[in-house]
Design an enzyme around this catalytic site. Structure first.
Site, PDB file in Angstrom:
ATOM      1  N   TYR A  17       2.576   0.496  -5.577  1.00 52.07           N
ATOM      2  CA  TYR A  17       3.435   1.622  -5.201  1.00 52.07           C
ATOM      3  C   TYR A  17       4.756   1.598  -5.965  1.00 52.07           C
ATOM      4  O   TYR A  17       5.837   1.640  -5.373  1.00 52.07           O
ATOM      5  CB  TYR A  17       3.708   1.610  -3.694  1.00 52.07           C
ATOM      6  CG  TYR A  17       2.468   1.378  -2.859  1.00 52.07           C
ATOM      7  CD1 TYR A  17       1.516   2.382  -2.725  1.00 52.07           C
ATOM      8  CD2 TYR A  17       2.239   0.165  -2.231  1.00 52.07           C
ATOM      9  CE1 TYR A  17       0.362   2.175  -1.985  1.00 52.07           C
ATOM     10  CE2 TYR A  17       1.086  -0.045  -1.480  1.00 52.07           C
ATOM     11  CZ  TYR A  17       0.154   0.965  -1.368  1.00 52.07           C
ATOM     12  OH  TYR A  17      -0.981   0.747  -0.636  1.00 52.07           O
ATOM     13  N   TYR A 145      -4.364   3.238   8.835  1.00 50.46           N
ATOM     14  CA  TYR A 145      -4.407   2.901   7.408  1.00 50.46           C
ATOM     15  C   TYR A 145      -5.756   2.252   7.108  1.00 50.46           C
ATOM     16  O   TYR A 145      -6.151   1.302   7.792  1.00 50.46           O
ATOM     17  CB  TYR A 145      -3.272   1.946   7.005  1.00 50.46           C
ATOM     18  CG  TYR A 145      -3.375   1.588   5.542  1.00 50.46           C
ATOM     19  CD1 TYR A 145      -2.939   2.468   4.555  1.00 50.46           C
ATOM     20  CD2 TYR A 145      -3.976   0.398   5.141  1.00 50.46           C
ATOM     21  CE1 TYR A 145      -3.089   2.169   3.206  1.00 50.46           C
ATOM     22  CE2 TYR A 145      -4.131   0.086   3.793  1.00 50.46           C
ATOM     23  CZ  TYR A 145      -3.680   0.979   2.833  1.00 50.46           C
ATOM     24  OH  TYR A 145      -3.843   0.677   1.495  1.00 50.46           O
ATOM     25  N   ASP A 246     -12.424  -1.061  11.617  1.00 52.61           N
ATOM     26  CA  ASP A 246     -11.813  -1.629  10.414  1.00 52.61           C
ATOM     27  C   ASP A 246     -11.043  -2.879  10.830  1.00 52.61           C
ATOM     28  O   ASP A 246      -9.905  -2.806  11.282  1.00 52.61           O
ATOM     29  CB  ASP A 246     -10.893  -0.585   9.768  1.00 52.61           C
ATOM     30  CG  ASP A 246     -10.227  -1.101   8.502  1.00 52.61           C
ATOM     31  OD1 ASP A 246     -10.296  -2.323   8.258  1.00 52.61           O
ATOM     32  OD2 ASP A 246      -9.625  -0.292   7.777  1.00 52.61           O
ATOM     33  N   LYS A 275      -9.388  -8.891   3.396  1.00 52.31           N
ATOM     34  CA  LYS A 275      -8.144  -9.674   3.446  1.00 52.31           C
ATOM     35  C   LYS A 275      -8.366 -11.183   3.631  1.00 52.31           C
ATOM     36  O   LYS A 275      -8.536 -11.884   2.654  1.00 52.31           O
ATOM     37  CB  LYS A 275      -7.208  -9.079   4.488  1.00 52.31           C
ATOM     38  CG  LYS A 275      -6.627  -7.740   4.004  1.00 52.31           C
ATOM     39  CD  LYS A 275      -5.365  -7.346   4.749  1.00 52.31           C
ATOM     40  CE  LYS A 275      -4.594  -6.290   3.988  1.00 52.31           C
ATOM     41  NZ  LYS A 275      -4.922  -4.907   4.364  1.00 52.31           N
TER      42      LYS A 275
HETATM   43  C1  PLP Z   1      -5.370  -3.688   3.637  1.00 55.49           C
HETATM   44  C2  PLP Z   1      -6.260  -2.835   4.447  1.00 55.49           C
HETATM   45  C3  PLP Z   1      -7.290  -2.081   3.842  1.00 55.49           C
HETATM   46  C4  PLP Z   1      -7.489  -2.020   2.351  1.00 55.49           C
HETATM   47  O1  PLP Z   1      -7.857  -3.238   1.807  1.00 55.49           O
HETATM   48  P1  PLP Z   1      -7.666  -3.484   0.219  1.00 55.49           P
HETATM   49  O2  PLP Z   1      -8.305  -4.814  -0.014  1.00 55.49           O
HETATM   50  O3  PLP Z   1      -6.195  -3.460  -0.029  1.00 55.49           O
HETATM   51  O4  PLP Z   1      -8.386  -2.391  -0.484  1.00 55.49           O
HETATM   52  C5  PLP Z   1      -8.105  -1.323   4.678  1.00 55.49           C
HETATM   53  N1  PLP Z   1      -7.933  -1.321   6.002  1.00 55.49           N
HETATM   54  C6  PLP Z   1      -6.965  -2.032   6.607  1.00 55.49           C
HETATM   55  C7  PLP Z   1      -6.853  -1.993   8.105  1.00 55.49           C
HETATM   56  C8  PLP Z   1      -6.088  -2.801   5.855  1.00 55.49           C
HETATM   57  O5  PLP Z   1      -5.105  -3.483   6.451  1.00 55.49           O
END
Ligand code: PLP
Length: 437
Positions: A17, A145, A246, A275
């Site tokens: 960013y 997100y 997610d 992550k």
């Molecule tokens: C960081 C994140 C993503 C995206 O993961 P990247 O490896 O950065 O593409 C998707 N969902 C959530 C909840 C996240 O915290």
């Protein structure tokens, strides 16, 4: 002193960013060990970010390093089309043993955003297989997100996300209000009312509901009620909509449970992890699904699941993930996260009294000070470095998600710096830079 060519960095390398015209200042890191980052000035910083929430066991952990070194010598990469290997089999066995027990199939992806793309694609192909082609929208809640790729962006918060920037290129999805009921509280009576109404009226167009369980991370740093999530599961069942959780930020212990859905005692149809999957050593993510979802996909006209990245199931990444999950399986994280939670609750509390602080929130190994104004990330970052810590605030949030292995002395240094820096901040009187990430 410095050997790094900062001027080349500024002129030629994008950072997250960032602008190439007004590059944000960067700090050169030459090494990292345990919870400490070493800067090229020689200074050491206590890390409060786990490198964007991933490095849960700390840097340079002997088990993960050894597993990767050994794997590198044996087989660093091979294509996954028509080929399989031990690191992938071991990893998927470990993942399925830890994950909610209705999940039985694993798709290994390169990053979190891709795992979300894969989850959405699975949901669409599932309904094609069930001859319900009208079910092609994704329902979500505001302030979410889910990543930066296009399908993932389409389910990020529609006002704070990047929707307006890319207009018609971002698919139109359905947005219910963000969950209001705070974590640990009884469900506010009408909290899911609009969500239910949308499902009642439009379920024939809705393939899946995607949500971050319990913690809305990068969009809100907000912890919501387990009762809300439980209700979401009930509504998805009632209206025949797949539930995608997610768990990319919350998975592997961050909120005090192995997966955040355990707070609500529910199981998703599809789950994304990323992550911390590799302990933060190398990029890898995964999308898990149930037998029913896999079977629907097999019944779809394509008959196969249409995704297959070049570096799918990279053995080196699988080896890192195997070592990290072995550490997770030993269970020490539970005491570590509980201790971090208790200490942050005690040490961040004083900030709640500041007039510029809206709220102080702690859940598991996540500590948040929410301000009443947007901060200048670059400026605050310098304040943190002066105090010997690495913290990266964004929007109205000063937060930490430290590695689980942090000791109480280092954690105190982080919380003290957060409280001090929160105290320094003031709502801007004139225009100021808006910073992202
Ligand atoms: C960081 C994140 C993503 C995206 O993961 P990247 O490896 O950065 O593409 C998707 N969902 C959530 C909840 C996240 O915290």
């Amino acid at each position: 002193m410095s050997n790094l060519d900062y001027s080349f960095d500024q002129q030629h390398i994008w950072h997250p960013y960032s602008s190439m015209r007004f590059p944000t200042p960067t700090f050169g890191v030459t090494a990292a060990n345990g919870v400490r980052l070493t800067l090229d000035s020689g200074e050491q910083l206590v890390d409060g970010t786990s490198s964007w929430w991933a490095c849960i066991h700390g840097y340079g952990h002997a088990d993960i390093v050894a597993a990767m070194q050994q794997q590198l010598q044996q087989l660093s990469h091979v294509m996954f089309g028509g080929i399989t290997h031990q690191p992938a089999i071991d990893l998927c066995k470990q993942l399925l043993a830890l994950a909610p027990n209705n999940l039985t199939k694993v798709f290994l992806a390169d990053s979190g955003s891709i795992a979300v793309e894969v989850a959405m694609k699975m949901a669409l192909q599932y309904w094609q297989g069930r001859s319900a082609n009208t079910k092609s929208k994704i329902l979500t809640v505001r302030r979410g997100y889910h990543g930066d790729t296009f399908a993932a962006m389409s389910v990020c918060d529609p006002t704070e996300g990047m929707h307006s920037m890319f207009g018609a290129n971002v698919a139109q999805q359905l947005f219910a209000p963000a969950p209001k009921t705070p974590f640990g509280e009884q469900l506010i009576a009408d909290d899911t009312a609009e969500l239910e109404q949308m499902l009642a009226e439009q379920h024939q167009q809705i393939a899946a509901l995607i949500i971050e369980p319990i913690m809305q991370g990068a969009g809100a740093m907000w912890f919501y009620s387990a009762a809300y999530l439980k209700r979401v599961r009930e509504l998805c069942d009632k209206y025949q909509v797949l539930l995608i959780l997610d768990e990319i930020a919350t998975g592997f212990g961050r909120t005090g449970k192995l997966f955040a859905c355990e707070h609500a005692d529910i199981q998703p149809d599809i789950m994304c992890v990323g992550k911390a999957l590799t302990g933060g050593y190398i990029s890898l993510a995964a999308t898990l699904c149930s037998d029913e979802v896999a079977s629907g996909i097999s019944d779809s006209p394509a008959g196969v699941f249409m995704h297959g990245p070049t570096f799918m199931a990279n053995p080196l990444a699988c080896a890192a993930a195997n070592a990290s999950l072995t550490l997770i399986s030993q269970g020490t994280w539970q005491q570590q996260v509980a201790a971090i939670e208790t200490q942050m609750q005690r040490e961040l509390a004083p900030a709640a009294a500041f007039e510029q602080v809206v709220a102080v929130r702690v859940l598991g190994a996540v500590g948040v000070i929410e301000l009443n104004h947007t901060v200048d990330t670059g400026k605050l970052q310098q304040e943190f470095v002066k105090r010997g810590v690495w913290v990266r605030p964004f929007s109205r949030f000063i937060y930490i998600m430290p590695p689980y292995v942090i000791n109480s002395e280092d954690l105190s240094q982080l919380t003290a710096a957060m409280v001090e820096v929160a105290k320094l901040t003031r709502a801007p009187t004139t225009s100021q830079f808006i910073s992202h990430g």
